[in-house]
Design a protein around this motif. Structure first.
Motif, short mmCIF file in Angstrom:
data_model
loop_
_atom_site.label_atom_id
_atom_site.label_comp_id
_atom_site.label_asym_id
_atom_site.label_seq_id
_atom_site.Cartn_x
_atom_site.Cartn_y
_atom_site.Cartn_z
N SER A 35 -8.10 -1.85 -1.86
CA SER A 35 -7.30 -1.46 -3.00
C SER A 35 -7.87 -2.04 -4.29
O SER A 35 -8.36 -3.18 -4.32
CB SER A 35 -5.85 -1.93 -2.82
OG SER A 35 -5.11 -1.73 -4.01
N TYR A 70 0.83 -1.19 0.00
CA TYR A 70 0.00 0.00 0.00
C TYR A 70 0.87 1.26 0.00
O TYR A 70 2.05 1.21 -0.37
CB TYR A 70 -0.95 -0.03 1.19
CG TYR A 70 -1.89 -1.21 1.18
CD1 TYR A 70 -2.40 -1.69 -0.02
CD2 TYR A 70 -2.24 -1.87 2.36
CE1 TYR A 70 -3.26 -2.79 -0.05
CE2 TYR A 70 -3.10 -2.97 2.33
CZ TYR A 70 -3.60 -3.42 1.12
OH TYR A 70 -4.43 -4.50 1.10
N ARG A 78 -8.76 3.21 -4.62
CA ARG A 78 -9.46 2.42 -3.61
C ARG A 78 -10.97 2.51 -3.82
O ARG A 78 -11.47 3.47 -4.40
CB ARG A 78 -9.12 2.91 -2.19
CG ARG A 78 -7.69 2.63 -1.76
CD ARG A 78 -7.45 3.12 -0.35
NE ARG A 78 -6.12 2.79 0.14
CZ ARG A 78 -5.80 1.65 0.74
NH1 ARG A 78 -6.73 0.72 0.92
NH2 ARG A 78 -4.57 1.41 1.16
#
Length: 215
Positions: free
Chosen positions: A94, A66, A87
């Protein structure tokens, strides 16, 4: 030796000297001389395209890689200006692609060349340069705000415990009774001798009307 012969000899010497000077100039301007001999040759001129793209598209981002992980990994190439991962607005999960912007176009080009088809956590990254004219103006909108996931337990608790009107309560009871009847039919069709308990608490008293004395 006559006059004509002298003129022809002088003319021939001038021609030979001019050819020699031209060949010397050609050899000096040439990039290399062939081993088999002959005149010098020049390398083909290749046009150098100016790369001004600093934004990279990164696809097939693995789970767990991330924003913090991306910044820690890609800052080894150079200074990062901004990055974001796409997102889901509802769940915050994600979408496995994102964008990253470097300060230097040369660094962005190196990253695109090195990291394209790079195997990372069993995912083959897809990295491409995004030309400046194709960068959406709202690409970096809200990029400074880190995503905070919703507490769905609390949201569901509030939805479950909210005060319902009489119509909403009647609709809720109707659904419960419908599912109970379907369950009873499935048990009976299976040949099981079982009597499910009755649903308790489905009757809600009607609101009382208060009559005020006329004074």
């Amino acid at each position: 030796m006559g006059a004509k012969a002298k003129k022809a000899m002088v003319k021939k010497q001038k021609k030979a000297s001019s050819q020699l000077s031209v060949s010397k100039c050609k050899d000096e301007a040439a990039d290399f001389l062939p081993l088999e001999g002959g005149p010098g040759r020049k390398l083909p001129v290749t046009e150098v395209l100016d790369n001004t793209a600093t934004v990279l598209y990164i696809g097939r981002i693995p789970h767990g890689f991330y924003e913090n992980e991306m910044e820690a990994f890609f800052k080894q190439f150079g200074t990062i200006k901004r990055l974001r991962i796409a997102r889901n607005k509802k769940t915050g999960k994600s979408k496995h692609f994102g964008f990253i912007e470097f300060e230097s176009p040369a660094v962005a080009k190196v990253v695109a060349d090195c990291m394209h088809n790079y195997l990372l956590f069993e995912h083959v990254l897809q990295v491409y340069l995004v030309p400046p004219e194709r960068v959406h103006p709202k690409l970096w909108k809200g990029v400074t705000r880190w995503y905070k996931p919703l507490d769905w337990v609390q949201v569901e608790r509030k939805r479950h415990n909210k005060e319902r009107t009489l119509e909403e309560h009647s609709k809720l009871v109707e659904g419960i009774l419908k599912r109970d009847q379907e369950r009873r039919k499935r048990i009976e069709a299976a040949g099981i001798d079982y009597e499910p308990p009755e649903v308790v608490g489905i009757n809600r008293p009607m609101p009382k009307k208060i009559r005020f004395d006329e004074d």
